[in-house]
Design a protein around this motif. Structure first.
Motif, PDB file in Angstrom:
ATOM      1  N   PRO A  87      -3.933   1.425  -2.966  1.00  0.00           N
ATOM      2  CA  PRO A  87      -2.700   0.752  -2.291  1.00  0.00           C
ATOM      3  C   PRO A  87      -1.659   0.473  -3.462  1.00  0.00           C
ATOM      4  CG  PRO A  87      -4.726   0.034  -1.174  1.00  0.00           C
ATOM      5  CD  PRO A  87      -5.091   0.809  -2.331  1.00  0.00           C
ATOM      6  N   GLU A  88      -2.226  -0.023  -4.824  1.00  0.00           N
ATOM      7  CA  GLU A  88      -1.566  -0.127  -5.792  1.00  0.00           C
ATOM      8  C   GLU A  88      -0.402   1.084  -6.221  1.00  0.00           C
ATOM      9  OE1 GLU A  88      -4.386  -3.167  -5.487  1.00  0.00           O
ATOM     10  OE2 GLU A  88      -4.516  -0.993  -5.722  1.00  0.00           O
ATOM     11  N   MET A  89      -1.190   2.189  -6.149  1.00  0.00           N
ATOM     12  CA  MET A  89      -0.249   3.643  -6.276  1.00  0.00           C
ATOM     13  C   MET A  89       0.557   3.940  -5.383  1.00  0.00           C
ATOM     14  SD  MET A  89      -1.538   7.407  -7.522  1.00  0.00           S
ATOM     15  CE  MET A  89      -2.153   6.878  -9.118  1.00  0.00           C
ATOM     16  N   LEU A  93       4.504   4.404  -5.490  1.00  0.00           N
ATOM     17  CA  LEU A  93       5.206   5.600  -5.006  1.00  0.00           C
ATOM     18  C   LEU A  93       6.158   5.313  -4.318  1.00  0.00           C
ATOM     19  CD1 LEU A  93       2.327   7.948  -4.606  1.00  0.00           C
ATOM     20  CD2 LEU A  93       3.891   7.962  -6.489  1.00  0.00           C
ATOM     21  N   THR A  94       5.969   4.324  -3.143  1.00  0.00           N
ATOM     22  CA  THR A  94       7.179   3.927  -2.378  1.00  0.00           C
ATOM     23  C   THR A  94       8.262   3.407  -3.014  1.00  0.00           C
ATOM     24  OG1 THR A  94       5.943   2.034  -1.738  1.00  0.00           O
ATOM     25  CG2 THR A  94       5.585   4.231  -0.169  1.00  0.00           C
ATOM     26  N   GLU A  95       8.141   2.680  -4.207  1.00  0.00           N
ATOM     27  CA  GLU A  95       9.040   1.714  -4.601  1.00  0.00           C
ATOM     28  C   GLU A  95       9.877   2.442  -5.658  1.00  0.00           C
ATOM     29  OE1 GLU A  95       7.339  -1.833  -5.888  1.00  0.00           O
ATOM     30  OE2 GLU A  95       7.232  -2.622  -3.935  1.00  0.00           O
ATOM     31  N   THR A  96       9.384   3.472  -6.344  1.00  0.00           N
ATOM     32  CA  THR A  96       9.918   4.110  -7.518  1.00  0.00           C
ATOM     33  C   THR A  96      10.547   5.638  -7.203  1.00  0.00           C
ATOM     34  OG1 THR A  96       7.848   4.867  -8.394  1.00  0.00           O
ATOM     35  CG2 THR A  96       8.848   2.595  -8.889  1.00  0.00           C
ATOM     36  N   VAL A 117      -2.517  -4.405   4.035  1.00  0.00           N
ATOM     37  CA  VAL A 117      -1.966  -3.807   2.835  1.00  0.00           C
ATOM     38  C   VAL A 117      -1.126  -2.557   2.964  1.00  0.00           C
ATOM     39  CG1 VAL A 117      -2.336  -3.307   0.267  1.00  0.00           C
ATOM     40  CG2 VAL A 117      -3.841  -5.049   1.792  1.00  0.00           C
ATOM     41  N   TRP A 118      -1.703  -1.684   3.469  1.00  0.00           N
ATOM     42  CA  TRP A 118      -1.273  -0.301   3.673  1.00  0.00           C
ATOM     43  C   TRP A 118       0.337  -0.460   4.469  1.00  0.00           C
ATOM     44  CZ3 TRP A 118      -1.443   3.515   0.495  1.00  0.00           C
ATOM     45  CH2 TRP A 118      -2.561   3.658  -0.261  1.00  0.00           C
ATOM     46  N   TRP A 119       0.114  -1.154   5.626  1.00  0.00           N
ATOM     47  CA  TRP A 119       1.306  -1.261   6.446  1.00  0.00           C
ATOM     48  C   TRP A 119       2.412  -1.925   5.933  1.00  0.00           C
ATOM     49  CZ3 TRP A 119       3.402   0.985  10.176  1.00  0.00           C
ATOM     50  CH2 TRP A 119       4.663   0.530  10.925  1.00  0.00           C
ATOM     51  N   ASP A 120       2.263  -2.943   5.047  1.00  0.00           N
ATOM     52  CA  ASP A 120       3.167  -3.526   4.213  1.00  0.00           C
ATOM     53  C   ASP A 120       3.834  -2.668   3.325  1.00  0.00           C
ATOM     54  OD1 ASP A 120       4.584  -6.163   3.620  1.00  0.00           O
ATOM     55  OD2 ASP A 120       3.650  -5.660   1.581  1.00  0.00           O
ATOM     56  N   ILE A 121       3.129  -1.749   2.774  1.00  0.00           N
ATOM     57  CA  ILE A 121       3.695  -0.614   1.870  1.00  0.00           C
ATOM     58  C   ILE A 121       4.599   0.267   2.576  1.00  0.00           C
ATOM     59  CG2 ILE A 121       3.131   1.417   0.501  1.00  0.00           C
ATOM     60  CD1 ILE A 121       0.526  -0.383  -0.330  1.00  0.00           C
ATOM     61  N   MET A 122       4.053   0.746   3.898  1.00  0.00           N
ATOM     62  CA  MET A 122       4.585   1.822   4.471  1.00  0.00           C
ATOM     63  C   MET A 122       5.609   1.522   5.737  1.00  0.00           C
ATOM     64  SD  MET A 122       1.337   4.517   4.632  1.00  0.00           S
ATOM     65  CE  MET A 122       2.443   5.670   5.029  1.00  0.00           C
ATOM     66  N   PRO A 155       1.269  -2.321  15.153  1.00  0.00           N
ATOM     67  CA  PRO A 155       2.591  -1.285  15.123  1.00  0.00           C
ATOM     68  C   PRO A 155       2.607  -0.009  14.343  1.00  0.00           C
ATOM     69  CG  PRO A 155       2.867  -3.436  13.893  1.00  0.00           C
ATOM     70  CD  PRO A 155       1.535  -3.487  14.573  1.00  0.00           C
ATOM     71  N   CYS A 156       1.166   0.023  13.306  1.00  0.00           N
ATOM     72  CA  CYS A 156       1.321   1.256  12.787  1.00  0.00           C
ATOM     73  C   CYS A 156       0.762   2.421  13.903  1.00  0.00           C
ATOM     74  CB  CYS A 156       0.301   1.307  11.666  1.00  0.00           C
ATOM     75  SG  CYS A 156      -1.528   1.138  12.142  1.00  0.00           S
ATOM     76  N   HIS A 157       0.396   2.156  15.072  1.00  0.00           N
ATOM     77  CA  HIS A 157      -0.216   3.230  15.934  1.00  0.00           C
ATOM     78  C   HIS A 157       0.761   4.416  15.938  1.00  0.00           C
ATOM     79  CE1 HIS A 157      -0.989   5.006  19.993  1.00  0.00           C
ATOM     80  NE2 HIS A 157      -2.434   4.867  19.306  1.00  0.00           N
ATOM     81  N   SER A 158       1.970   4.326  16.210  1.00  0.00           N
ATOM     82  CA  SER A 158       2.874   5.311  16.439  1.00  0.00           C
ATOM     83  C   SER A 158       3.183   6.145  15.024  1.00  0.00           C
ATOM     84  CB  SER A 158       4.393   4.801  16.622  1.00  0.00           C
ATOM     85  OG  SER A 158       4.705   4.114  15.625  1.00  0.00           O
ATOM     86  N   ARG A 159       2.576   5.752  14.071  1.00  0.00           N
ATOM     87  CA  ARG A 159       2.704   6.430  12.500  1.00  0.00           C
ATOM     88  C   ARG A 159       1.603   7.193  12.500  1.00  0.00           C
ATOM     89  NH1 ARG A 159       5.932   4.327   8.464  1.00  0.00           N
ATOM     90  NH2 ARG A 159       7.533   2.983   9.459  1.00  0.00           N
ATOM     91  N   ILE A 160       0.237   7.004  13.238  1.00  0.00           N
ATOM     92  CA  ILE A 160      -1.023   7.818  12.666  1.00  0.00           C
ATOM     93  C   ILE A 160      -0.996   9.196  13.183  1.00  0.00           C
ATOM     94  CG2 ILE A 160      -3.259   7.731  12.836  1.00  0.00           C
ATOM     95  CD1 ILE A 160      -3.175   4.465  12.830  1.00  0.00           C
ATOM     96  N   ILE A 161      -0.730   9.998  12.515  1.00  0.00           N
ATOM     97  CA  ILE A 161      -0.917  11.476  13.032  1.00  0.00           C
ATOM     98  C   ILE A 161      -2.439  11.892  13.215  1.00  0.00           C
ATOM     99  CG2 ILE A 161      -0.965  12.469  10.619  1.00  0.00           C
ATOM    100  CD1 ILE A 161       0.618  14.947  12.048  1.00  0.00           C
ATOM    101  N   ALA A 162      -3.261  11.584  12.535  1.00  0.00           N
ATOM    102  CA  ALA A 162      -5.042  11.724  12.879  1.00  0.00           C
ATOM    103  C   ALA A 162      -5.414  10.950  11.755  1.00  0.00           C
ATOM    104  CB  ALA A 162      -4.988  13.098  12.279  1.00  0.00           C
TER     105      ALA A 162
END
Length: 318
Positions: A87-89, A93-96, A117-122, A155-162
């Motif tokens: 998650p740190e990486m 990536l999402t910030e830089t 943690v991942w949802w906060d990032i994405m 709320p991440c449900h709609s983002r999960i492709i697989a």
């Protein structure tokens, strides 16, 4: 809200270490026949010492892809995913980095605890998510039920492709390696895949199959692919281009299944016989809908013979 991509668009998902200098060219010029999706890996495929070089190379890849997309290219590229180390990486990536050319992130060692943690990032990005199930708790059906329920309501449900099944990491948890002459289904992973299909498939999540790391043993690969399809898996991780065509062929729908699917979805009969088997629309309708979606992307396998040898060709639906 980002629209979730169809999991059937993944096909053979080729993993490439982020240290490779031919990734941008492979995508820009469609150099790998049949490739539908690629994962630029910064995790297991990259050593600790090579992480800085891998990040720099990723930046150059993203710049090249962004420039090409700005010029109106990219409609026929494979889907592009990035697999951060942790998650740190992912946050870095999402910030830089400008991740506009990427379609999503593959989330390593995904657990219920790491979900927020991942949802906060994405959550504020356009990126789709492909969580990888590869930690010890994957062997626990109760933990998987909790995770599946949480993902369904999140709320991440709609983002999960697989959801990706991390076969090698799961085998490592129990100090095993896949047997050379057997499929994963002949190992403890057979139980794991069946359980994950039951838990997540019943909640309408798509699952992809682990890699077959024995690159040159195509017999084992083909046996495993047949079992992947029988378990309803929507794609398979590839680590070498020579695996792509075999995965694509396995994902083609047979003409018999396609004919049954059409009859099931269009029939007014409660039960009928087709090609020697009972068809019951009330219980086979979801299967039939999946078959038609899969056929729309991969085509229908037409069995032909030449000099007494059976082979299959694709009849694509347009």
């Amino acid at each position: 809200m980002t629209k979730r991509l169809s999991p059937y668009r993944l096909g053979a998902t080729l993993y490439m270490p982020a240290t490779r200098n031919d990734i941008a060219g492979s995508i820009l010029n469609n150099q790998i026949d049949g490739l539908r999706s690629i994962v630029i890996c910064l995790e297991d495929a990259v050593s600790d010492a090579d992480v800085p070089a891998a990040l720099q190379n990723l930046r150059q890849i993203l710049v090249a892809l962004k420039s090409a997309k700005d010029a109106g290219l990219g409609a026929d590229w494979p889907l592009v995913f990035i697999r951060p180390r942790d998650p740190e990486m992912g946050k870095f990536l999402t910030e830089t980095e400008d991740l506009t050319p990427a379609d999503g992130l593959v989330l390593p060692k995904f657990t219920l605890e790491s979900l927020p943690v991942w949802w906060d990032i994405m959550k504020d990005t356009h990126l789709c998510m492909m969580p990888t199930l590869e930690t010890e708790d994957v062997f626990d059906v109760m933990q998987m039920r909790k995770l599946a329920t949480a993902l369904l309501e999140h709320p991440c449900h709609s983002r999960i492709i697989a959801l990706r099944i991390g076969g090698n990491d799961l085998m490592n948890v129990i100090s095993l390696r896949r047997p050379r002459n057997l499929t994963l289904y002949d190992s403890p992973m057979g139980y794991v895949i069946k359980m994950l299909v039951a838990v997540f498939g019943s909640r309408d999540f798509a699952l992809t199959s682990p890699v077959c790391e024995h690159i040159d043993d195509h017999d084992v690969m083909e046996k495993e692919l047949a079992l992947d399809m029988a378990h309803g898996l929507v794609g398979k991780t590839a680590i070498h281009p020579n695996q792509i065509a075999k995965i694509e062929r396995a994902l083609m729908v047979t003409s018999a299944d396609h004919a049954d699917a059409l009859r099931i979805l269009n029939s007014s009969q409660a039960v009928f016989k087709s090609q020697g088997a009972m068809c019951e629309p009330a219980t086979h309708r979801r299967w039939a809908a999946r078959v038609l979606e899969q056929a729309q992307i991969y085509g229908i396998a037409q069995e032909e013979t030449q000099d007494g040898v059976r082979f299959f060709t694709a009849n694509h639906l347009n």
